[in-house]
Scaffold this active site. Structure first.
Site, PDB file in Angstrom:
ATOM      1  N   ASP A 116      32.239  21.084   3.350  1.00 32.87           N
ATOM      2  CA  ASP A 116      33.286  22.008   2.921  1.00 32.87           C
ATOM      3  C   ASP A 116      34.515  21.179   2.543  1.00 32.87           C
ATOM      4  O   ASP A 116      34.382  20.274   1.728  1.00 32.87           O
ATOM      5  CB  ASP A 116      33.572  23.043   4.028  1.00 32.87           C
ATOM      6  CG  ASP A 116      34.156  24.338   3.484  1.00 32.87           C
ATOM      7  OD1 ASP A 116      33.789  24.727   2.364  1.00 32.87           O
ATOM      8  OD2 ASP A 116      34.965  24.975   4.184  1.00 32.87           O
ATOM      9  N   ASP A 157      27.168  19.801   2.190  1.00 33.06           N
ATOM     10  CA  ASP A 157      28.485  19.169   2.076  1.00 33.06           C
ATOM     11  C   ASP A 157      29.277  19.468   3.345  1.00 33.06           C
ATOM     12  O   ASP A 157      28.835  20.236   4.179  1.00 33.06           O
ATOM     13  CB  ASP A 157      29.219  19.773   0.871  1.00 33.06           C
ATOM     14  CG  ASP A 157      29.324  21.293   1.022  1.00 33.06           C
ATOM     15  OD1 ASP A 157      30.262  21.746   1.701  1.00 33.06           O
ATOM     16  OD2 ASP A 157      28.454  22.028   0.509  1.00 33.06           O
TER      17      ASP A 157
END
Length: 298
Positions: free
Chosen positions: A217, A215
């Site tokens: 973050d 991802d």
């Protein structure tokens, strides 16, 4: 001569599949620091002895702060592991490190607060002294090179270096923190590299980590912020990349010559230990000019 010792594998969230080992047996052990995260799984990858350990326990019951990192590293050392290859999920702090990409990290920044960072804590008679281990090069360059080459050969999207910032967790970062970490030069973020890499260095083991970005973050605008759901989805689709690297790299590592690398690691630890004064004066009395040699050869 090739590597006669074993290779330890510490599997992170969604990256700890025991099926990669042939002829598996389980072994529950205890250490001076308590019990490791789970049973050690002993087996082979193409005739190389391996010891697999699930960092969070096989049912993912242990949060990052509560992992017994010292017991995990000690247990692998006791099983004659010269190397520790680990996998970890992480968030990306850089546009160019996309979810699903691998990063063979070479540096870390420590933002943890609740952990045991040394095997030499004065509580365990097996190790005396205070150890000021150098950390300029936390990861084993030679092992990292094998992992990078392997990823290239397999055609995987892999970044050949990166700085990991390790936070205490278990919460994810605030957006302000995420942006601050980017400004510090961190490339990826997780909750487990520290103190694992430090303890492996103290134990004189070659340590390298395959980090998988899951991802962005929460720093990235117009991108949905990190969530457990997102992390697990990406891992489900990509875990086989880390597995494939291990299956290909381990036979290669097993066939290489590691004597010098491991000797350098061992000497580095020995030179980092300040012994208690009593034993120091005893050593000095007995050795005089051989003192320096004693430290290096012991």
């Amino acid at each position: 001569s090739s590597c006669s010792s074993a290779i330890g594998i510490i599997g992170g969230t969604g990256l700890d599949d025991p099926d990669i080992l042939e002829g598996r047996t389980e072994k529950y052990v205890d250490t001076p620091y308590g019990k490791p995260s789970d049973a050690l799984i002993l087996g082979k990858i193409k005739n190389v002895d391996c010891v697999l350990l699930a960092r969070h326990g096989r049912h993912h019951t242990i949060m990052p702060s509560n992992i017994n990192y010292r017991a995990n590293i000690w247990a692998l050392k006791e099983e004659n592991c010269s190397h520790v290859l680990v996998t970890t999920a992480c968030g990306s702090l850089r546009e160019e490190i996309q979810p699903g990409d691998l990063v063979i990290i070479d540096q870390f920044i420590d933002r943890t607060t609740k952990r045991h960072y040394t095997l030499y804590d004065g509580q365990h008679s097996c190790l005396s002294g205070v150890c000021h281990i150098p950390m300029a090069e936390p990861f084993c360059t030679k092992t990292r090179e094998v992992l990078i080459e392997t990823a290239k050969k397999l055609g995987l999207q892999c970044h050949s270096k990166g700085t990991m910032i390790t936070i205490e967790g278990p919460r994810f970062s605030s957006r302000a923190e995420s942006c601050a970490f980017r400004s510090w030069g961190a490339d990826v973020i997780n909750m487990t590299t520290v103190p694992e890499v430090i303890l492996a260095k103290e134990a004189g083991m070659s340590y390298a980590s395959i980090a998988m970005a899951t991802d962005y973050d929460c720093w990235k605008e117009h991108e949905e912020a990190v969530s457990v759901d997102k992390v697990l989805k990406t891992l489900k689709g990509n875990a086989n990349k880390a597995t494939t690297i291990l299956l290909t790299a381990i036979p290669q590592i097993g066939s290489m010559e590691w004597t010098n690398t491991l000797h350098t690691l061992k000497v580095s630890t020995q030179m980092s230990i300040i012994l208690p004064l009593a034993s120091m004066s005893h050593v000095l009395k007995n050795c005089h000019q051989n003192y320096a040699q004693h430290i290096i050869l012991s």
